[in-house]
Design an enzyme around this catalytic site. Structure first.
Site, PDB file in Angstrom:
ATOM      1  N   HIS A 108       0.687  -1.069  -0.076  1.00  0.00           N
ATOM      2  CA  HIS A 108       0.025  -0.180  -0.104  1.00  0.00           C
ATOM      3  C   HIS A 108       0.911   1.132  -0.555  1.00  0.00           C
ATOM      4  O   HIS A 108       0.289   2.336   0.673  1.00  0.00           O
ATOM      5  CB  HIS A 108      -0.506   0.145   1.016  1.00  0.00           C
ATOM      6  CG  HIS A 108      -1.450  -1.163   1.206  1.00  0.00           C
ATOM      7  ND1 HIS A 108      -2.485  -1.323   0.544  1.00  0.00           N
ATOM      8  CD2 HIS A 108      -1.355  -2.099   1.918  1.00  0.00           C
ATOM      9  CE1 HIS A 108      -3.475  -2.968   0.960  1.00  0.00           C
ATOM     10  NE2 HIS A 108      -2.650  -3.101   2.513  1.00  0.00           N
ATOM     11  N   HIS A 131      -7.055  -4.064  -1.304  1.00  0.00           N
ATOM     12  CA  HIS A 131      -6.567  -5.314  -1.458  1.00  0.00           C
ATOM     13  C   HIS A 131      -6.373  -6.673  -2.409  1.00  0.00           C
ATOM     14  O   HIS A 131      -6.037  -7.499  -2.799  1.00  0.00           O
ATOM     15  CB  HIS A 131      -6.598  -6.477   0.253  1.00  0.00           C
ATOM     16  CG  HIS A 131      -6.381  -5.363   1.282  1.00  0.00           C
ATOM     17  ND1 HIS A 131      -7.371  -4.882   1.744  1.00  0.00           N
ATOM     18  CD2 HIS A 131      -5.066  -5.920   1.845  1.00  0.00           C
ATOM     19  CE1 HIS A 131      -6.609  -4.547   2.809  1.00  0.00           C
ATOM     20  NE2 HIS A 131      -5.622  -4.871   3.162  1.00  0.00           N
TER      21      HIS A 131
END
Ligand SMILES: Nc1ncnc2c1ncn2[C@@H]1O[C@H](COP(=O)(O)OP(=O)(O)O)[C@@H](O)[C@H]1O
Ligand SMILES: Nc1ncnc2c1ncn2[C@@H]1O[C@H](COP(=O)(O)OP(=O)(O)O)[C@@H](O)[C@H]1O
Ligand SMILES: [Mg+2]
Ligand SMILES: [Mg+2]
Ligand SMILES: [Mg+2]
Ligand SMILES: [Mg+2]
Lengths: 333, 211, 333, 211
Positions: free
Chosen positions: C57, C219
């Site tokens: 991320h 995700h």
């Protein structure tokens, strides 16, 4: 083609509208001819810094407009150099008595369009100097090519010259600094994927799953050669070698190491690249005193990276540390 | 036919707008191979902007038509081709100022000074794999031969241009973006050479159609 | 799979090494257990802010460690929440007498691992509070789901709470601020492409050329629904609608508009999105007082965007403007 | 066989390491469909870390083996499955402390308290499409029936687990990441239910092999 755009024709203008809306205190945008300028331009007693180039390289150049960096940026169509009237109007809008420096990347189109603009400006009595950035060691600088391309060093030159201009230095000094930055820096890039020019709608080139392009520029063009895909560390060796060989970097030299992403490469990977590049620099006796890691000069959504090494001196280090406040680079303000 | 008129030139420029809109994708495909995939888009953007600028012109001399086209190309195209083709028309305009007719000799002079402008700006030599490789041979073929009509000379020029464009395929680029590819630029036609051939073919077609 | 990595197993650690090498003055990195901490931690008389989550991320969370934001960040394996020993060790390393706030994104794994760490820390006598961020309107908050996911608001909460902590406020105050930020913000995201988890080696899902996933998290997972690809402006309407409907945003409210890129989307497109999102906010009577545009919370190289709207009050605006100096966000220092 | 020994438990844990390394890709593929494509990688990372930790143990009681596994899973796995499976073993360890043998009844008690730990932590009910949908029916099937050997009971539990894992396919997820997908989660097997079935099957195989 999968892009967050409304139409290829309007993409550049709509992105400018977005920038304008996001940074009203920082920049103003002029349309037709298109340019981005500092909200507080013209700044008194300061050399105006103007750059430009095709769009699709964001945040360069519009993201570098602001205190301590550019006074104006002229975005062309995607991957197409801007037209002389853009640089003419932008420079007139931001230049004061100290004149303006054009920072031009060495591409035939950019050089010619900036040159036409400079002629127009001289006709208007505005002092203009141009420096051409040509740092890409992937291209041989010979009569057999259009000369080396201007790549990563452009970002560094804009930051350093921006600080010098902010400091009140005269045009000739800022120009000479820019030339010195260019002469002391080298870059090399590679791509894992092609990119898709919106107007074209399909990838510029096909690249098999197990291959990469080595020696790419920033226009989605294929590189100097195609090679088998390698682990990151070996790719970094491949990029660093010609960079290190080209400049007479000496043991003990202080350098700025710039690891740039081409648009589609996540930061995680850029840090893996930085790690190895810094390790190699250290191995050959260089001292990495400053760095920059991120996607600052892109080729749309191309996945890949470029590495730039700039030999620093004390003056440049001080200028690098000087405050800057732009959309894409902020420090100390 | 012994000369071409303002009306011919205007018809030619309008036809160019159509031609480049039709060949936009082909030219861009050529540029994708050895450049940056924008030449068709550039030519289309530039030439499609010309007709609306011609409409309101008071002075419809050939010089005025050329100058208007030049300034439109320079301000709309960008890239390498914008200033190059723009310069071509800007230089040609100097010899065509106030004229409403051009003999073949005068047309050749315009062409010559235009091409010189391109070479001065772009520094390309024959064999560098650029538009110059088409414009040079086309000009040579256009030069009057005994008893020539303008139509014959233009047909000769157009077919020389077409041949010259194809002849850029085996060349290795030494100017422009394609030169970055080194050896990898061989085997592909230069996009600017193709657009130059299209310009010549359009002029020839215009004159033939009006004959 | 085309990535600038050496091996899937080492990617996270090598990226940490790169970050460490690039920002020696800013951060320290501990390995096994992995965490990134402020170079000057523990900072006296300051609540310590600790966050963490799976890797992939970036720049979140490691890029937000520094003055005015996080004291420590715990990176898990890619898309896998970190383990309790990471949060335990990191919090012990950075927390002083004022204790620590854990900012946790609402994913089953993150919540459980942070909870285990908090128990361990309480055992050590360290005051710890946790706030769970759950701002994703794509998920219904009901007994039918694990609750809303924590997405874009996390970045804003880390900035605002970081400023509050820097200001010397006590733990309960920083915790309450974090809760308030979370309760006043909503997000929604979409994807144009999947992404490839290095350990897996192929895209998580296939997405045809003319389709998109609406309501994705961070995700690489598919979204709430698949839909036909639309022009950017319509996509933005699609994202803004549930965000606006969910919060009782009232005419005249001041908001922060955050347009986030998911990793593979170039800035040019994010500005096109921002342009439309700002226009819609204005249309419904909101005042966009602050903004953030960029790829701050990514899903590897996924192409797509998420939009977060935070209702501002004066306190939050002041905290937003406070200086911050981290790898990914810098202002005023 | 009327009880299982420390050696059985250790053999089981070692077999699990092998099983999850072999099924890494299958489990990850399941997770790619309705999760985030890491369940196989997570299970493999966790269980492959257990055998090296068992090696140097002085106390090889079943409690010690369970506790070591628990702490290894908690510190190595992350994600949802790490704390959940970790809690299972941590709770089970409390009832197995100091023991080197477990009767079927004792095994069921360990299983029960472990499962309760998972449910307390994860709050999943039967039908939420999680590992609980396998562990619940497996425990029910494991409960001693008259005249049972441990082998028979375990075989019953393993086949109940396998059936239960398949039975998650039509369910709509209400816990964990898959719940974000709403209706789109139906039609896919829950990855955690598959890893639970693999755990049960590995235990059964271990006992059968040693019988
Ligand atoms: N130095 C030069 N002299 C003459 N023609 C050139 C030169 N450089 C490039 N060209 C021509 O310009 C063409 C490319 O134009 P275009 O694609 O529109 O611009 P750009 O290369 O800036 O993207 C080439 O195919 C070539 O024919
Ligand atoms: N609240 C819960 N209770 C029980 N089991 C759960 C819960 N949430 C998730 N799980 C199980 O965990 C599995 C996912 O594990 P894993 O993929 O390793 O973690 P993550 O979802 O964090 O990526 C699911 O398939 C499901 O069986
Ligand atoms: Mg171009
Ligand atoms: Mg081109
Ligand atoms: Mg996970
Ligand atoms: Mg998972």
């Amino acid at each position: 083609m999968k892009k967050l755009i409304n139409s290829p024709e309007n993409a550049v203008n709509e992105a400018l509208k977005g920038m304008e809306a996001a940074f009203p205190d920082l920049i103003k945008v002029n349309y037709n001819p298109n340019y981005v300028m500092r909200a507080d331009a013209p700044v008194k007693d300061k050399v105006a810094l103007v750059s430009g180039g095709g769009s699709g390289h964001e945040p360069m150049h519009g993201g570098f407009v602001g205190k301590g960096m550019l006074d104006a940026a002229c975005p062309g169509a995607i991957f197409t150099s801007p037209t002389p009237d853009q640089m003419h109007a932008a420079t007139k809008a931001v230049a004061g008595e100290k004149g303006a420096l054009h920072i031009v990347k060495n591409y035939t189109g950019d050089v010619m369009n900036f040159e036409l603009a400079a002629e127009m400006l001289r006709g208007d009595g505005i002092p203009v100097e141009s420096v051409i950035i040509d740092d890409d060691v992937a291209v041989q600088d010979s009569t057999w090519t259009a000369g080396r391309r201007g790549v990563g060093t452009t970002v560094l030159a804009e930051k350093l010259c921006g600080a010098a201009a902010e400091d009140g230095r005269p045009l000739a000094a800022v120009r000479d600094l820019c030339k010195r930055v260019n002469s002391q820096a080298r870059s090399m890039g590679m791509a894992l994927t092609s990119c898709t020019v919106p107007q074209v709608g399909k990838p510029t080139f096909d690249l098999p799953e197990d291959e990469m392009e080595v020696g790419v520029g920033i226009h989605g063009e294929p590189g100097r050669k195609r090679a088998k895909l390698l682990p990151a560390d070996e790719i970094v060796e491949l990029l660093m070698e010609p960079v290190l060989k080209d400049l007479p970097f000496k043991q003990g030299d202080e350098v700025l190491l710039f690891v740039n992403g081409l648009g589609g490469t996540p930061l995680l990977e850029l840090f893996i690249v930085y790690r190895k590049a810094a390790e190699i620099a250290k191995r050959v006796g260089l001292k990495v005193k400053r760095n920059l890691v991120g996607s600052y000069m892109t080729s749309l959504e191309m996945a890949g990276t470029s590495i730039t090494l700039l030999k620093l001196d004390e003056e440049m280090t001080t200028l690098w540390d000087a405050p800057v406040y732009t959309a894409a680079l902020q420090r100390g303000i | 036919m012994k000369s071409i008129s303002s009306a011919h030139v205007e018809a030619w420029l309008r036809l160019c707008a159509k031609v480049f809109s039709e060949h936009k994708d082909d030219l861009t495909d050529l540029d994708a191979k050895i450049g940056d995939a924008d030449h068709g888009v550039n030519m289309d953007r530039g030439f499609s902007a010309i007709p609306p600028k011609l409409e309101p012109l008071a002075d419809k001399s050939i010089g005025s038509l050329f100058r208007t086209s030049a300034l439109t190309l320079i301000s709309q195209v960008g890239g390498a081709s914008g200033p190059l083709y723009g310069t071509f028309f800007l230089q040609a305009a100097r010899l065509a100022d106030g004229k409403t007719e051009l003999t073949l000799e005068e047309l050749c002079e315009c062409f010559d000074i235009g091409l010189t402008g391109i070479v001065n700006l772009g520094k390309a030599s024959l064999g560098d794999k650029t538009m110059v490789d088409v414009l040079g041979p086309a000009l040579a073929a256009l030069r009057p031969q005994s008893g020539d009509s303008i139509e014959t000379a233009l047909e000769r020029a157009a077919s020389a241009a077409r041949e010259a464009a194809e002849a850029t395929i085996p060349m290795t680029a030494r100017k422009g973006r394609a030169s970055y590819l080194g050896e990898r630029s061989t085997g592909h036609k230069d996009p600017g050479s193709e657009s130059s051939a299209l310009l010549l073919e359009a002029l020839t077609e215009t004159i033939k159609d009006s004959a």
